[in-house]
Design a protein around this motif. Structure first.
Motif, PDB file in Angstrom:
ATOM      1  N   ARG A  55       0.794  -1.104  -0.015  1.00  0.00           N
ATOM      2  CA  ARG A  55      -0.175  -0.125   0.121  1.00  0.00           C
ATOM      3  C   ARG A  55       0.639   1.256   0.014  1.00  0.00           C
ATOM      4  O   ARG A  55       0.195   2.261  -0.204  1.00  0.00           O
ATOM      5  N   LEU A  56       2.335   1.173   0.137  1.00  0.00           N
ATOM      6  CA  LEU A  56       2.976   2.224   0.145  1.00  0.00           C
ATOM      7  C   LEU A  56       3.491   2.732  -1.312  1.00  0.00           C
ATOM      8  O   LEU A  56       3.965   1.826  -2.007  1.00  0.00           O
ATOM      9  N   PRO A  57       3.907   3.907  -1.360  1.00  0.00           N
ATOM     10  CA  PRO A  57       4.744   4.287  -2.420  1.00  0.00           C
ATOM     11  C   PRO A  57       6.078   4.054  -2.318  1.00  0.00           C
ATOM     12  O   PRO A  57       6.596   3.658  -1.169  1.00  0.00           O
ATOM     13  N   ASP A  58       6.922   3.765  -3.400  1.00  0.00           N
ATOM     14  CA  ASP A  58       8.326   3.475  -3.000  1.00  0.00           C
ATOM     15  C   ASP A  58       8.935   4.647  -2.307  1.00  0.00           C
ATOM     16  O   ASP A  58       8.536   5.677  -2.437  1.00  0.00           O
ATOM     17  N   PRO A  59      10.123   4.241  -1.249  1.00  0.00           N
ATOM     18  CA  PRO A  59      10.674   5.377  -0.833  1.00  0.00           C
ATOM     19  C   PRO A  59      11.334   6.299  -1.664  1.00  0.00           C
ATOM     20  O   PRO A  59      12.189   5.796  -2.474  1.00  0.00           O
ATOM     21  N   ASP A  60      10.894   7.587  -1.525  1.00  0.00           N
ATOM     22  CA  ASP A  60      11.844   8.576  -2.370  1.00  0.00           C
ATOM     23  C   ASP A  60      13.393   8.677  -1.912  1.00  0.00           C
ATOM     24  O   ASP A  60      14.281   9.108  -2.520  1.00  0.00           O
ATOM     25  N   LEU A  61      13.264   8.686  -0.522  1.00  0.00           N
ATOM     26  CA  LEU A  61      14.492   8.874   0.119  1.00  0.00           C
ATOM     27  C   LEU A  61      14.893   7.874   1.158  1.00  0.00           C
ATOM     28  O   LEU A  61      13.800   7.765   2.128  1.00  0.00           O
ATOM     29  N   ILE A  62      16.108   7.376   1.081  1.00  0.00           N
ATOM     30  CA  ILE A  62      16.359   6.430   2.582  1.00  0.00           C
ATOM     31  C   ILE A  62      17.885   7.047   3.183  1.00  0.00           C
ATOM     32  O   ILE A  62      18.664   7.306   2.452  1.00  0.00           O
ATOM     33  N   ILE A  63      17.440   7.083   4.196  1.00  0.00           N
ATOM     34  CA  ILE A  63      18.579   7.696   5.017  1.00  0.00           C
ATOM     35  C   ILE A  63      19.099   6.727   5.849  1.00  0.00           C
ATOM     36  O   ILE A  63      18.132   5.707   6.721  1.00  0.00           O
ATOM     37  N   ARG A  64      20.455   6.624   5.959  1.00  0.00           N
ATOM     38  CA  ARG A  64      21.061   5.564   7.097  1.00  0.00           C
ATOM     39  C   ARG A  64      22.126   6.302   7.833  1.00  0.00           C
ATOM     40  O   ARG A  64      22.832   7.289   7.229  1.00  0.00           O
ATOM     41  N   THR A  65      21.913   6.282   9.127  1.00  0.00           N
ATOM     42  CA  THR A  65      22.830   6.901  10.035  1.00  0.00           C
ATOM     43  C   THR A  65      24.093   6.006  10.300  1.00  0.00           C
ATOM     44  O   THR A  65      24.014   4.818  10.228  1.00  0.00           O
ATOM     45  N   SER A  66      24.984   6.550  11.176  1.00  0.00           N
ATOM     46  CA  SER A  66      26.225   5.783  11.564  1.00  0.00           C
ATOM     47  C   SER A  66      27.169   5.548  10.812  1.00  0.00           C
ATOM     48  O   SER A  66      28.367   4.644  11.247  1.00  0.00           O
ATOM     49  N   GLY A  67      27.163   6.185   9.464  1.00  0.00           N
ATOM     50  CA  GLY A  67      28.182   5.828   8.646  1.00  0.00           C
ATOM     51  C   GLY A  67      28.425   4.828   7.945  1.00  0.00           C
ATOM     52  O   GLY A  67      29.430   4.496   7.322  1.00  0.00           O
ATOM     53  N   GLU A  68      27.475   3.700   8.077  1.00  0.00           N
ATOM     54  CA  GLU A  68      27.588   2.620   7.258  1.00  0.00           C
ATOM     55  C   GLU A  68      26.755   2.730   5.983  1.00  0.00           C
ATOM     56  O   GLU A  68      25.814   3.373   5.945  1.00  0.00           O
ATOM     57  N   HIS A  69      27.700   2.217   4.924  1.00  0.00           N
ATOM     58  CA  HIS A  69      26.962   2.409   3.690  1.00  0.00           C
ATOM     59  C   HIS A  69      26.482   1.358   3.089  1.00  0.00           C
ATOM     60  O   HIS A  69      26.989   0.436   2.048  1.00  0.00           O
ATOM     61  N   ARG A  70      25.422   0.687   3.610  1.00  0.00           N
ATOM     62  CA  ARG A  70      24.687  -0.732   3.252  1.00  0.00           C
ATOM     63  C   ARG A  70      23.210  -0.645   3.488  1.00  0.00           C
ATOM     64  O   ARG A  70      22.719   0.181   4.483  1.00  0.00           O
ATOM     65  N   LEU A  71      22.555  -1.415   2.816  1.00  0.00           N
ATOM     66  CA  LEU A  71      21.127  -1.496   3.203  1.00  0.00           C
ATOM     67  C   LEU A  71      20.733  -2.580   4.263  1.00  0.00           C
ATOM     68  O   LEU A  71      19.517  -2.447   4.889  1.00  0.00           O
ATOM     69  N   SER A  72      21.685  -3.689   4.584  1.00  0.00           N
ATOM     70  CA  SER A  72      21.400  -4.548   5.362  1.00  0.00           C
ATOM     71  C   SER A  72      20.098  -5.055   5.443  1.00  0.00           C
ATOM     72  O   SER A  72      19.274  -5.067   6.312  1.00  0.00           O
ATOM     73  N   ASN A  73      19.770  -5.622   3.947  1.00  0.00           N
ATOM     74  CA  ASN A  73      18.556  -6.052   3.892  1.00  0.00           C
ATOM     75  C   ASN A  73      17.026  -5.593   4.116  1.00  0.00           C
ATOM     76  O   ASN A  73      16.154  -6.070   4.488  1.00  0.00           O
TER      77      ASN A  73
END
Ligand code: IPE
Ligand code: IPE
Ligand code: MG
Length: 250
Positions: free
Chosen positions: A187-205
């Motif tokens: 029911r959700l639109p795709d995320p326009d913006l994904i923010i990750r904190t803590s300096g890790e550059h990965r999606l982690s599933n």
């Protein structure tokens, strides 16, 4: 604190003039925040819950319609029993303590993830909060607990296969929309913006399917340090992105 409807600030916009409808956040760094202060990791998670409360209000203020946050992954069970139990208790407390604030902010709460492995008392709190906030139409807050994108995709494939086996669907009819409609996030639109904190550059599933055209912001702050000012700075940067979705650049 409730944000009055007439207090809405204009949302940061992308280059095409559209505000981010859907912001998703991988709230990472609670453990390191606590460890740096020689505190138990759970103190970092508690501090992180405070930041979530503030960001929810800020989204309501900015007119962001969908906020999805990653709170616990299908891999986070690998942590100590003490930390896992502490987190589950925190989720229960959050579900109870935030109900009034969510209602007064016009927020609707929804859960995504695998409920099967969660404690009955937590499941009941989640269902209760979903029911209590049903009328919220200003902001939809989706909290991902025991969420894993691979599990979500495997589940969707299984559901589609069951429909084929039942004769409701032909394999030739299966397309992107079929799969999408069987995801937790249908029911959700795709995320326009994904923010990750803590300096890790990965999606982690996190949201492997849904992030196909998302904009990414990786910030060095640990989640408990991610204030509303920092959030606003990220939204302002988003406003300068040029999203093409595969079309020729201008
Ligand atoms: C994110 O913070 C919260 C959860 C994954 C539950 P972490 O607990 O992963 O914090 P770090 O990454 O160890 O600092
Ligand atoms: C991702 O963080 C999950 C959440 C924020 C809930 P992790 O801390 O579990 O990810 P890794 O292990 O660093 O990839
Ligand atoms: Mg982490």
């Amino acid at each position: 604190m409730a944000v009055p409807a007439n207090d809405a600030a204009p949302a940061a916009v992308d280059a095409t003039g559209r505000p981010p409808a859907h912001v998703a956040i991988i709230m990472d760094g609670n453990g390191r925040w606590a460890q740096r202060r020689k505190l138990p990791r759970i103190r970092g998670h508690r501090e992180g819950a405070e930041r979530l409360r503030e960001i929810v209000e800020e989204c309501a203020r900015f007119g962001i319609k969908f906020l999805t946050v990653f709170a616990f992954s299908t891999e986070n069970w690998k942590r100590s029993t003490e930390e896992v139990n502490g987190l589950m208790t925190l989720f229960r407390l959050y579900a109870r303590s935030e109900a009034d604030a969510l209602v007064s902010n016009g927020a609707r709460f929804r859960f995504i993830g695998d409920l099967a492995e969660l404690d009955t008392s937590l499941v009941n709190q989640i269902l209760e909060l979903e029911k209590r906030t049903k009328g919220g139409n200003r902001l939809e807050l989706t909290v991902a607990v025991n969420y894993g994108a691979r599990r979500e995709l495997a589940r969707a494939a299984r559901m589609v296969a069951e429909r084929v086996a039942a004769g409701e669907l032909q394999p030739s009819e299966i397309d992107e929309e079929t799969l999408n409609s069987h995801l937790y996030t249908s029911r959700l639109p795709d995320p326009d913006l994904i923010i990750r904190t803590s300096g890790e550059h990965r999606l982690s599933n996190f949201m492997l399917w849904q992030s196909a055209y998302s904009e990414f912001e990786f910030v060095d702050d640990l989640w408990p340090e991610f204030t509303t000012e920092k959030f606003r700075a990220v939204l302002a940067r988003y406003g300068h992105r040029n999203r093409r979705f595969g079309a020729a650049g201008g």
